[in-house]
Design a protein around this motif. Structure first.
Motif, PDB file in Angstrom:
ATOM      1  N   GLU A 148       0.836  -1.213   0.000  1.00 57.79           N
ATOM      2  CA  GLU A 148       0.000   0.000   0.000  1.00 57.79           C
ATOM      3  C   GLU A 148       0.866   1.256   0.000  1.00 57.79           C
ATOM      4  OE1 GLU A 148      -2.531  -0.353   3.404  1.00 57.79           O
ATOM      5  OE2 GLU A 148      -3.885  -1.760   2.402  1.00 57.79           O
TER       6      GLU A 148
ATOM      7  N   ARG B 154       2.471   1.889  -3.380  1.00 58.76           N
ATOM      8  CA  ARG B 154       1.518   2.386  -4.380  1.00 58.76           C
ATOM      9  C   ARG B 154       1.162   3.850  -4.152  1.00 58.76           C
ATOM     10  NH1 ARG B 154      -1.781  -2.961  -3.456  1.00 58.76           N
ATOM     11  NH2 ARG B 154      -0.556  -4.328  -4.789  1.00 58.76           N
ATOM     12  N   SER B 155       1.168   4.279  -2.888  1.00 57.85           N
ATOM     13  CA  SER B 155       0.696   5.639  -2.596  1.00 57.85           C
ATOM     14  C   SER B 155       1.821   6.669  -2.464  1.00 57.85           C
ATOM     15  CB  SER B 155      -0.135   5.629  -1.313  1.00 57.85           C
ATOM     16  OG  SER B 155       0.673   5.257  -0.211  1.00 57.85           O
TER      17      SER B 155
END
Length: 195
Positions: free
Chosen positions: A146, A149-150
């Motif tokens: 996560e 990806r961010s």
């Protein structure tokens, strides 16, 4: 026939025996003592020939006694360095995910001959790369994915890359393979999953 056998038995029993050689008896006792020690070592796990020789050396066993004890253990077929190396590599790959270089160092420290080490490690680079990939994938968690990806600045990627590189170095994987696998797996982990 019965009389002849009885006569022969009587002669054998009446024949005087030579006095036992105390030096020879003491040597035999020492050899048997060391053989029992080596067998206790083997009862806990398989060991290499060199490893057992080293244990006798650490116990300061005289050379002739150590040589005879090792010869008896060898004649009994209780030591097999080829099988030892093969089983060691298989076990350490499965349980610890070690790379070939770390396995080579471990076997060398156990004084296994280079030809048995080479034979045990003979599996090709593709297998090592696959093991390396599986190890890296197992260390990239859901939260890491996560964040990869961010994030916009790449700090988590660099921190995770250093951590994975350190892990692979400790596990004995070559640096070039580690860099290749880490970059590919981090790229895959950062990719947005299909909906």
């Amino acid at each position: 026939m019965h009389d002849r056998l009885a006569e022969r038995t009587r002669r054998i029993l009446e024949t005087p025996r030579a006095a036992p050689d105390p030096e020879r008896a003491a040597r035999e006792k020492a050899v048997v003592h060391e053989c029992r020690y080596l067998m206790r070592l083997l009862a806990s796990r398989r060991r290499s020939f060199g490893e057992m020789q080293e244990r006798l050396r650490q116990r300061e066993v005289p050379g002739a006694i150590a040589h005879e004890a090792m010869a008896r253990i060898d004649r009994a077929g209780l030591v097999d360095d080829e099988t030892f190396a093969r089983e060691w590599v298989q076990q350490r790959r499965e349980l610890r995910s070690l790379g070939d270089e770390a396995l080579r160092r471990e076997l060398e420290s156990k004084r296994v001959d280079a030809r048995w080490i080479d034979a045990a490690l003979d599996g090709g680079d593709a297998d090592e790369e696959q093991r390396c990939r599986e190890l890296v994938r197992s260390r990239i968690g859901h939260r890491d994915r996560e964040q990869l990806r961010s994030e916009r600045d790449g700090t988590h990627r660099r921190r995770l890359s250093r951590r994975l590189d350190s892990l692979l170095t400790r596990k004995g994987y070559p640096g070039s393979l580690a860099v290749h696998v880490i970059s590919g797996e981090l790229r895959s982990a950062a990719a947005v999953p299909d909906a």
